[in-house]
Enzyme design. Structure first.
Site, short mmCIF file in Angstrom:
data_model
loop_
_atom_site.label_atom_id
_atom_site.label_comp_id
_atom_site.label_asym_id
_atom_site.label_seq_id
_atom_site.Cartn_x
_atom_site.Cartn_y
_atom_site.Cartn_z
N HIS A 20 0.85 -1.20 0.00
CA HIS A 20 0.00 0.00 0.00
C HIS A 20 0.88 1.25 0.00
O HIS A 20 0.94 2.00 0.97
CB HIS A 20 -0.89 -0.05 1.24
CG HIS A 20 -2.04 0.89 1.27
ND1 HIS A 20 -1.90 2.26 1.06
CD2 HIS A 20 -3.35 0.68 1.50
CE1 HIS A 20 -3.09 2.83 1.17
NE2 HIS A 20 -3.98 1.89 1.45
N GLU A 24 -0.54 1.41 -5.58
CA GLU A 24 -0.32 0.17 -4.85
C GLU A 24 -0.23 -1.04 -5.79
O GLU A 24 -1.01 -1.14 -6.74
CB GLU A 24 -1.45 -0.06 -3.85
CG GLU A 24 -1.77 1.16 -2.99
CD GLU A 24 -3.05 1.00 -2.20
OE1 GLU A 24 -3.38 -0.15 -1.83
OE2 GLU A 24 -3.72 2.02 -1.94
#
Length: 297
Positions: free
Chosen positions: A171, A273
């Site tokens: 992330h 991400e």
């Protein structure tokens, strides 16, 4: 990005690498190399800082991030695993969003360094606590290759007698000068807009940042480029082992709703991400491994 943290060295691990703690005993792995500086939190196996010498940071960390043993850290590169978003209802109720890896204590693995940079491994193993949440034996390794580029490899090894399926995200919060100065190109034209009920949409493969974004893009065909005109740099992002890329910025209202992000924090970050989000996830046979990675240069 971490200069506001007051850290004390507890152990030197090599010429460039040390363990340090804040006033509350929260542990960080700190790298100060001639080419770069970086920092990991052992909580979450979480890269919280990466910066090349004489350049602006590449990885963004919230100035009001909360460092404790319970909460995921705002910014850096949280490891979402073994699910992305909400857990499969078949696993039970009230399970942590984005899995348990990002709020677990990771252990140090191998560390090596040279004049070119540093390679660090952090590890998370199955335990009674993880088995209560997810019924599989595993070894999870985050291998970080830090030089004039950044490569993160999340290696899932199935130690169970049966196959497992997981979903995941690296992330990555990227540091930007301001939304109006950046553009993202190289995206797949197809994406699921989570702000509109996850409906499938098509759009330009080049994106300007002028509003909240929460979108799951089909896997890019090649490099994704983040151009920042004020910082005078273009970051090239290559993801492997993934089936999608998530782009996210909370924008004004979202940032104001987070206790661990300044109200203007959205102006200097953008998440791109490397993700596994598909309906069928990623299957790993018993005794086998799978690697999800992101490579930024």
């Amino acid at each position: 990005m971490i200069s506001h943290l007051s850290l004390t060295t507890t152990k030197s691990l090599s010429a460039s690498v040390s363990l340090q703690t804040d006033a509350n005993g929260f542990e960080f792995l700190i790298i100060e190399h001639q080419k770069l500086s970086a920092a990991f939190a052992l909580h979450g196996g979480h890269l919280v800082h990466f910066q090349l010498a004489d350049q602006a940071p590449i990885i963004w960390l919230s100035k009001t991030a909360i460092f404790n043993d319970k909460k995921a850290i705002r910014g850096g590169v949280p490891v979402c695993w073994p699910w992305f978003g909400a857990a499969d209802p078949a696993l039970g109720e009230n399970l942590p969003a984005h899995g348990f890896a990002r709020t677990s204590k990771w252990a140090l693995g191998d560390i090596s360094e040279s004049t070119e940079g540093v390679v660090v491994e952090l590890k998370l193993h199955s335990s009674e606590a993880t088995l209560a949440l997810w019924p599989f034996q595993f070894e999870l390794t985050l291998k970080a290759t830090l030089s004039d580029t950044l490569k993160l490899e999340l290696i899932t090894e199935n130690k169970s007698a049966t196959s497992l399926t997981y979903r995941s995200a690296l992330h990555t919060y990227l540091n930007i000068s301001a939304p109006e100065n950046v553009s993202v190109s190289g995206l797949n034209e197809y994406f699921y807009n989570s702000l509109k009920g996850k409906v499938l949409e098509t759009g330009d493969t080049t994106l300007l940042i002028d509003q909240a974004i929460d979108a799951i893009y089909n896997k890019a065909n090649g490099q994704i480029l983040l151009e920042d005109r004020k910082l005078q740099r273009t970051l090239s992002i290559t993801n492997t082992g993934n089936d999608s890329e998530v782009l996210w910025t909370p924008w004004v209202e979202g940032a104001q709703a987070f206790a661990d992000m300044p109200d203007n924090g959205y102006q200097t970050m953008l998440c791109i991400e490397s993700t596994i989000t598909g309906e069928h996830g990623q299957q790993v046979a018993a005794g086998e491994k799978h690697t999800l990675s992101t490579y930024i240069k």
